[in-house]
Write an enzyme that holds these catalytic residues in place. Sequence first.
Site, mmCIF file in Angstrom:
data_model
loop_
_atom_site.group_PDB
_atom_site.id
_atom_site.type_symbol
_atom_site.label_atom_id
_atom_site.label_comp_id
_atom_site.label_asym_id
_atom_site.label_seq_id
_atom_site.Cartn_x
_atom_site.Cartn_y
_atom_site.Cartn_z
ATOM 1 C CG HIS A 225 -2.169 0.732 1.278
ATOM 2 N ND1 HIS A 225 -2.325 1.623 0.114
ATOM 3 C CD2 HIS A 225 -2.828 1.232 2.181
ATOM 4 C CE1 HIS A 225 -3.422 2.611 0.647
ATOM 5 N NE2 HIS A 225 -3.735 2.092 1.899
ATOM 6 C CG HIS A 264 -4.797 0.281 -8.644
ATOM 7 N ND1 HIS A 264 -5.980 0.150 -8.219
ATOM 8 C CD2 HIS A 264 -3.951 1.239 -7.966
ATOM 9 C CE1 HIS A 264 -5.955 1.146 -7.274
ATOM 10 N NE2 HIS A 264 -4.982 1.625 -7.177
ATOM 11 C CG ASP A 314 2.421 3.786 -4.455
ATOM 12 O OD1 ASP A 314 2.754 5.179 -3.564
ATOM 13 O OD2 ASP A 314 1.670 3.112 -4.319
HETATM 14 N N1 COA Z 1 4.563 -7.023 -10.739
HETATM 15 C C1 COA Z 1 4.377 -8.118 -11.449
HETATM 16 N N2 COA Z 1 3.217 -8.898 -11.684
HETATM 17 C C2 COA Z 1 2.089 -8.344 -11.003
HETATM 18 C C3 COA Z 1 2.148 -7.154 -10.510
HETATM 19 C C4 COA Z 1 3.507 -6.591 -10.311
HETATM 20 N N3 COA Z 1 3.542 -5.163 -9.784
HETATM 21 N N4 COA Z 1 1.058 -6.808 -10.082
HETATM 22 C C5 COA Z 1 0.194 -7.907 -10.672
HETATM 23 N N5 COA Z 1 0.810 -8.566 -11.256
HETATM 24 C C6 COA Z 1 0.308 -9.787 -11.700
HETATM 25 C C7 COA Z 1 0.424 -10.875 -10.838
HETATM 26 O O1 COA Z 1 1.587 -11.755 -10.639
HETATM 27 C C8 COA Z 1 -0.749 -11.724 -11.453
HETATM 28 O O2 COA Z 1 -0.114 -12.467 -12.724
HETATM 29 P P1 COA Z 1 -0.723 -13.917 -12.853
HETATM 30 O O3 COA Z 1 -2.059 -13.730 -13.084
HETATM 31 O O4 COA Z 1 0.155 -14.237 -14.104
HETATM 32 O O5 COA Z 1 -0.476 -14.753 -11.604
HETATM 33 C C9 COA Z 1 -1.600 -10.817 -11.967
HETATM 34 O O6 COA Z 1 -1.016 -9.411 -12.309
HETATM 35 C C10 COA Z 1 -2.711 -10.333 -11.079
HETATM 36 O O7 COA Z 1 -2.265 -9.948 -10.017
HETATM 37 P P2 COA Z 1 -2.892 -9.678 -8.295
HETATM 38 O O8 COA Z 1 -2.110 -9.869 -7.186
HETATM 39 O O9 COA Z 1 -4.267 -10.677 -8.533
HETATM 40 O O10 COA Z 1 -3.720 -8.387 -8.518
HETATM 41 P P3 COA Z 1 -4.071 -7.573 -7.164
HETATM 42 O O11 COA Z 1 -5.211 -6.907 -7.768
HETATM 43 O O12 COA Z 1 -4.283 -8.582 -5.946
HETATM 44 O O13 COA Z 1 -2.763 -6.916 -6.958
HETATM 45 C C11 COA Z 1 -1.379 -5.166 -6.316
HETATM 46 C C12 COA Z 1 -2.709 -5.254 -6.636
HETATM 47 C C13 COA Z 1 -1.385 -3.626 -6.139
HETATM 48 C C14 COA Z 1 -1.173 -5.662 -4.872
HETATM 49 C C15 COA Z 1 -0.244 -5.839 -7.159
HETATM 50 O O14 COA Z 1 -0.367 -4.864 -8.425
HETATM 51 C C16 COA Z 1 1.259 -5.577 -6.724
HETATM 52 O O15 COA Z 1 1.581 -5.939 -5.764
HETATM 53 N N6 COA Z 1 1.832 -4.199 -7.084
HETATM 54 C C17 COA Z 1 3.055 -3.815 -6.612
HETATM 55 C C18 COA Z 1 2.856 -3.143 -5.434
HETATM 56 C C19 COA Z 1 2.483 -1.706 -5.576
HETATM 57 O O16 COA Z 1 2.763 -1.083 -6.472
HETATM 58 N N7 COA Z 1 1.506 -1.264 -4.877
HETATM 59 C C20 COA Z 1 0.760 0.130 -4.814
HETATM 60 C C21 COA Z 1 -0.411 0.038 -5.307
HETATM 61 S S1 COA Z 1 -1.233 1.660 -5.353
#
Ligand code: COA
Length: 378
Positions: A225, A264, A314
């Site tokens: 987050h 996201h 971010d």
């Molecule tokens: N890097 C690499 N792969 C990513 C990714 C990232 N930053 N964000 C999502 N993915 C991929 C996942 O590995 C997954 O791939 P798969 O289907 O091949 O396994 C797919 O995208 C869906 O990911 P998921 O974790 O289900 O999405 P989510 O909605 O739960 O996650 C976040 C949202 C923000 C937690 C996630 O995108 C993330 O961890 N981002 C990095 C942290 C970040 O920048 N956070 C700030 C948010 S404002």
Amino acid sequence: MTKTDAPAQTSGLAGVIAGKSSIGFIDGKQGILRYRGYDIHELAEKSSFEETVFLLWNGELPSRAELADFTTFLASQREVPAPILEFIQNAPSDANPMGLLRTAVSALGQYDADAEDMSDAANKRKAGRLTAQLATLVAAIERCRQGLEPVAPDAALGHAANYLFMLRGERPDATESRALDVCLVLHADHGFNASTFSAKVTSATLSDMHSAITSAVATLKGPLHGGANQRVREMLDDIGSADRVPEWVESKLAKKERIMGFGHRVYKVEDPRARHLRAGAEALSDKGNPALLDISSRLVDVVNEAKGLQVNVDFWSASLYSYLGLDPLSFPAIFALSRISGWTTHVMEQYADNKLIRPRAEYVGPGPREYVAVDDRA
Ligand code: COA
């Protein structure tokens, strides 16, 4: 395995509508964000943090006189009780800034004359004090981490400029103040994000505003987050130069590791806030290492091509904050500096039409078992 008769559930509450709100509108497919009906692009270009906070709390933009009064009110609330500043000054030099902020925000409640007063008027006063004081706390935490004395607020400066003043001990230039002001507008609210939802859950028990905001700060601390832009900066440093980006991304994805600043839960297109943060970073780039922007631009292309992922709020803020001279460890606290306005708005909205937030779990543990006395266990 025994299952409960719980209704359908989704992992991480993804896609679940957990309540009504008249504060912000988000369309993740089209990349739309509005506060109280006003488009984020217009607010980023034309508004200020103070005006945005007024809009969030009151539902309408202020008149010129209202804005002047509100700006004066916020500036008058910046002082923090001396014992809390002493706590920050006496903290271990390697203490986590968000951990310190969490404790300091909680402690503010012990000194607030309105702490347990749940009237609308008292909650508005507390929202004002918390919003103003949080900036003082964040600046003091950063100063003390650097072994410096806290700097008292300057009531003649706006919220963003005053923060930079309290951080540096000298007034920032207009470009820096405006860049931070835009960041604060962009981060002010974002629906039921994790920290706001924490604040809602706490306030829905009719706990007080300081408790709700303490929950929110604790939730924002996590790297998925508010901690993400700090990790973005570490990632840019780790990559080192733009030509290393393709190889670095390939290796990360091969190891199934997350690339910070991408993806996201709600936006499936580029986060609408990203372009303003990129513009802010570009406007300030002569104040720091230009490689940060080169690496960032290359990452956007390579990650998008490899995984179809777009940047989130971010990503560019990491470079922008770096050009403002902010330490990466303090980035999540800068997020809090702004999001306090959204948190307090949601807490007030929750109190106004309260219902305890209490979902159910789908039980996936063992079925019924006989209890075995401790001496009879194998
Ligand atoms: N890097 C690499 N792969 C990513 C990714 C990232 N930053 N964000 C999502 N993915 C991929 C996942 O590995 C997954 O791939 P798969 O289907 O091949 O396994 C797919 O995208 C869906 O990911 P998921 O974790 O289900 O999405 P989510 O909605 O739960 O996650 C976040 C949202 C923000 C937690 C996630 O995108 C993330 O961890 N981002 C990095 C942290 C970040 O920048 N956070 C700030 C948010 S404002």
